[in-house]
Motif scaffolding. Structure first.
Motif, mmCIF file in Angstrom:
data_model
loop_
_atom_site.group_PDB
_atom_site.id
_atom_site.type_symbol
_atom_site.label_atom_id
_atom_site.label_comp_id
_atom_site.label_asym_id
_atom_site.label_seq_id
_atom_site.Cartn_x
_atom_site.Cartn_y
_atom_site.Cartn_z
ATOM 1 N N ARG A 165 0.040 -3.600 0.761
ATOM 2 C CA ARG A 165 -0.190 -4.747 -0.120
ATOM 3 C C ARG A 165 1.129 -5.267 -0.685
ATOM 4 N NH1 ARG A 165 -5.506 -2.493 -3.087
ATOM 5 N NH2 ARG A 165 -4.021 -2.451 -4.783
ATOM 6 N N ASN A 166 2.080 -4.358 -0.953
ATOM 7 C CA ASN A 166 3.407 -4.796 -1.398
ATOM 8 C C ASN A 166 4.116 -5.588 -0.306
ATOM 9 O OD1 ASN A 166 3.021 -3.510 -3.845
ATOM 10 N ND2 ASN A 166 4.256 -1.728 -3.320
ATOM 11 N N LEU A 167 4.017 -5.115 0.939
ATOM 12 C CA LEU A 167 4.671 -5.810 2.059
ATOM 13 C C LEU A 167 4.107 -7.208 2.281
ATOM 14 C CD1 LEU A 167 5.073 -3.058 4.798
ATOM 15 C CD2 LEU A 167 6.818 -4.018 3.298
ATOM 16 N N ARG A 168 2.836 -7.375 2.025
ATOM 17 C CA ARG A 168 2.233 -8.704 2.189
ATOM 18 C C ARG A 168 2.870 -9.711 1.244
ATOM 19 N NH1 ARG A 168 -4.198 -8.147 3.396
ATOM 20 N NH2 ARG A 168 -3.869 -8.561 5.588
ATOM 21 N N LYS A 169 3.264 -9.248 0.079
ATOM 22 C CA LYS A 169 3.897 -10.144 -0.891
ATOM 23 C C LYS A 169 5.388 -10.292 -0.622
ATOM 24 C CE LYS A 169 4.167 -11.659 -5.460
ATOM 25 N NZ LYS A 169 3.622 -11.722 -6.743
ATOM 26 N N ASN A 170 6.054 -9.182 -0.239
ATOM 27 C CA ASN A 170 7.501 -9.220 0.003
ATOM 28 C C ASN A 170 7.844 -8.273 1.150
ATOM 29 O OD1 ASN A 170 10.265 -9.140 -0.005
ATOM 30 N ND2 ASN A 170 10.479 -8.652 -2.159
#
Length: 141
Positions: A63-68
């Motif tokens: 989920r963090n990778l989806r944002k950044n």
């Protein structure tokens, strides 16, 4: 669970950042903007690190990778910056794990040696099935 994960990362940081088939992935928290570290099994080749999310799309690091998608990867004791790309196409995921299989359950050199040689066909068959419902992430360093 975050406290348990943080304690595990702290306690095992040196070993896992050098263990065969493991990396320490640092993402940016999607809500806080703070660095978040996760120990993950992987396959490595030249300028790529291949990761699979055990918990699928619900993993905090996914989920963090989806944002950044900008990350840091610590492998073999060296920290490098990279850009993560999520692979969702089933054929692409199957090709990646067939070409770059890894042992997601044991950070031990002997286990990796056996799994990636004598047991490779079984490992690849397992991984091809396992990635069907999970994202595969390619980090370009």
């Amino acid at each position: 669970m975050r406290r348990v994960q943080a304690a595990l990362v702290d306690a095992q940081r040196d070993y896992f950042s050098r263990a065969p088939g493991w990396v320490l992935l640092t993402t940016t928290g999607r809500r806080t903007g703070l660095p978040r570290e996760t120990l993950l099994p992987c396959a490595r080749s030249d300028n790529h690190v291949f990761l699979i999310s055990t918990y699928g799309w619900q993993s905090d690091w996914i989920r963090n990778l989806r944002k950044n998608p900008e990350v840091k990867v610590t492998c073999n004791g060296v920290v490098v910056s990279g850009h993560a790309e999520m692979i969702e196409d089933l054929d692409d995921k199957a090709r990646i794990v067939s070409e770059h299989p890894f042992v997601p359950f044991a950070p031990f050199e002997m286990v990796h040696a056996v799994a990636l040689t004598a047991a490779r066909p079984l490992l690849v068959a397992f991984l091809r099935r396992w990635v069907a419902s999970r994202p595969v992430v390619v980090v370009r360093t």
